[in-house]
Design a protein around this motif. Sequence first.
Motif, PDB file in Angstrom:
ATOM      1  N   GLY A 152       5.447 -44.452  -1.628  1.00  0.00           N
ATOM      2  CA  GLY A 152       6.454 -45.207  -2.358  1.00  0.00           C
ATOM      3  C   GLY A 152       7.525 -44.300  -2.928  1.00  0.00           C
ATOM      4  O   GLY A 152       7.451 -43.072  -2.857  1.00  0.00           O
ATOM      5  N   THR A 153       8.541 -44.941  -3.500  1.00  0.00           N
ATOM      6  CA  THR A 153       9.678 -44.222  -4.068  1.00  0.00           C
ATOM      7  C   THR A 153       9.701 -44.389  -5.580  1.00  0.00           C
ATOM      8  O   THR A 153       9.017 -45.247  -6.135  1.00  0.00           O
ATOM      9  CB  THR A 153      10.991 -44.733  -3.466  1.00  0.00           C
ATOM     10  N   VAL A 154      10.516 -43.566  -6.239  1.00  0.00           N
ATOM     11  CA  VAL A 154      10.669 -43.587  -7.693  1.00  0.00           C
ATOM     12  C   VAL A 154      12.147 -43.794  -8.008  1.00  0.00           C
ATOM     13  O   VAL A 154      13.012 -43.134  -7.410  1.00  0.00           O
ATOM     14  CB  VAL A 154      10.162 -42.267  -8.326  1.00  0.00           C
ATOM     15  N   GLU A 155      12.425 -44.706  -8.924  1.00  0.00           N
ATOM     16  CA  GLU A 155      13.805 -44.972  -9.313  1.00  0.00           C
ATOM     17  C   GLU A 155      14.397 -43.732 -10.006  1.00  0.00           C
ATOM     18  O   GLU A 155      13.754 -43.122 -10.857  1.00  0.00           O
ATOM     19  CB  GLU A 155      13.856 -46.182 -10.252  1.00  0.00           C
ATOM     20  N   ASN A 156      15.630 -43.399  -9.635  1.00  0.00           N
ATOM     21  CA  ASN A 156      16.306 -42.202 -10.169  1.00  0.00           C
ATOM     22  C   ASN A 156      15.407 -40.972 -10.007  1.00  0.00           C
ATOM     23  O   ASN A 156      15.193 -40.203 -10.944  1.00  0.00           O
ATOM     24  CB  ASN A 156      16.670 -42.397 -11.644  1.00  0.00           C
ATOM     25  N   TYR A 157      14.887 -40.806  -8.767  1.00  0.00           N
ATOM     26  CA  TYR A 157      13.886 -39.756  -8.518  1.00  0.00           C
ATOM     27  C   TYR A 157      14.423 -38.366  -8.846  1.00  0.00           C
ATOM     28  O   TYR A 157      13.755 -37.569  -9.508  1.00  0.00           O
ATOM     29  CB  TYR A 157      13.453 -39.818  -7.044  1.00  0.00           C
ATOM     30  N   GLU A 158      15.653 -38.054  -8.402  1.00  0.00           N
ATOM     31  CA  GLU A 158      16.184 -36.707  -8.604  1.00  0.00           C
ATOM     32  C   GLU A 158      16.335 -36.385 -10.087  1.00  0.00           C
ATOM     33  O   GLU A 158      15.943 -35.298 -10.543  1.00  0.00           O
ATOM     34  CB  GLU A 158      17.524 -36.566  -7.886  1.00  0.00           C
ATOM     35  N   ALA A 159      16.894 -37.346 -10.856  1.00  0.00           N
ATOM     36  CA  ALA A 159      17.054 -37.106 -12.290  1.00  0.00           C
ATOM     37  C   ALA A 159      15.692 -37.010 -12.979  1.00  0.00           C
ATOM     38  O   ALA A 159      15.486 -36.170 -13.868  1.00  0.00           O
ATOM     39  CB  ALA A 159      17.883 -38.221 -12.924  1.00  0.00           C
TER      40      ALA A 159
END
Length: 629
Positions: A152-159
């Motif tokens: 899965g992915t994470v919202e605002n992953y880079e930040a």
Amino acid sequence: MAENKNAQQVREITDKLEQGIKELFESERFKEYLRTMSKFYNYSFNNTLLIAMQKPEATYVAGYTSWQRNFDRQVMKGEKGIKILAPAPYKAQEEREKIDPATQKPVIGADGKAVTETVEVLRPAFKVVSVFDVSQTDGKELPDIIVDELKGTVENYEAFFDALKQESPVPISFEDIPGGAKGFFSPVESRIAIQEGMSEIQTVKTAIHEIAHAKLHAVKPDEKAAPEDKKDRHTKEVEAESVAYTVCQRYGIETSDYSFGYIAGWSSGKETKELKSSLDTIRKTAAEMIEGIDGKLKVLLAEKAQSAEKEAEAPAKEAILEEKPEVPIYRETANYAYEAGELESYRASLAANVECRRAIEAAISSNYGDNRLDADAAVKSVLEQFSPERVRYVLANTIQQKDFDGRIPQPLKEWAKTVDVCPENASRFLVDKPNPGLTALFVDAFRQQTEPQKEVMPEKTEERDPEVVAWENDEITSIEVKTVEVKPPFAPLPEEAAKAPKAHRLTAEEKEIKAAVMDTLKGQIAYNNDGMRASYRASNHSFNLLARNGIRIEGNTVTQNGEPLFKIHRRHAARKTQGCYRELMPTLEYVRQEQKQEKPSIRDQLRTAAKQQPEKKSPVKSKTHDMEL
């Protein structure tokens, strides 16, 4: 107020964690896991050491038939077994004194001696057996309470990940970790490593897990007998994963499937003593991390929003690459640079050459597909980063170093010789990863894009024969026929045939030497291609023959008593086999210069002939005594 809210949320999440682990212990999945794990044999300490020495990454180990019978798995073909010691007791006959069962003393016979009897005893012994790890088998999957990896992915992953980096007390880096581990915290090196290529959720969860280790379990030499240093590994792992689960839940990242099984696997039982004894530490650490991440994430998201607004307000312009100041090419040696006080220029030029080499290799790799290289695109991407002069310098050095390779055309080798390259450290910026054929295509495209092409001179109008023009214009009144003798082109003139050098015919001795050299080269090539597994060895006869005649193989030349005898023309396969280009059997070219022998004069010939003729001796006269009557 915010602290009380965070603490309340953390308490609710940890209560949910306790309940989830309790339900996992009571689930059918956990029971199936225990049934399967009970079938694995508990090996002794010595056998555990043997397994770790031979296969450190081994997890579940069993015998060949045990994998088939108990786990419905089959050992894969070609796998090498792990050698351990298995008990193999045997029975033996032994003479012992007979013991009276009533008195427990030896029975004495009539002769006053102890009575003996033959008994059968079991003597301990061991034999070597082979076992295999689960990674060496294939078949039915083993049940596990831990999922392999979160997806899965994470919202605002880079930040979010940047905020984790700032929250971590030690630096975080990505690398390829052998053995299947997803990350680790090194107290000695004071750093965190995370397996590259994982999903965003798994990466974030692993990073928080390792940050918790760094905050709770780092070795602090200035503190005496820190309580964290006395905790066993089970407690440390439970604490770190519990903190990771709590923090992820706070930000809406679901890790229950992974964290519940991980904590249960490290707990000593269904009571989860490690979790209950560390709840206060887990809640306190999770609350501190959440508070720190919130503050850092807020700043990072605000900066991201500002940069997005600036980009939206700025007028659309064509992207123009800013030209970086090019580091000049330094063509002298390090010793010269040291004496001239130019070491900084030398080092900067060498570093730029290495970076240019990496850029060329990456460009060839990224623009190659379906057995085709987009050379123009590859050259364009490299020229966007480096000047044509530096790219020419690196490519010329590469071809000069690979002058022996027949896959590079001869015109490119001649072109490379026109570029002056310092041979010192030349191997460090040698383009070696791509196939030499692809490198040659790259060099051709580079030369077409950077070097001015020779202007094609306009064809001159051919001056036509006046008689032909007159014939076409019907102005011919008479025709004069000329006969020209034409000699066939395939028959060489006698004087030219006499001048042409005759091919040398090998003598019987030279033929024998050539066969021995080819046998030796065949053995060397087999060893270079296959290493210790080479199936061909040169014969002792060839070795003795070469030693007896003073023959040596020096690089690509075969010498006899220091004089060149044969030249070796090496060849390589056009395609890779097992990751490398295998060398093929070479050819030998006779290069010995024949010494011209002057023809002796007629007088010398007559003298030699006279010496060879045997001396004529006059016959001995025998005296005869005639009797006269």
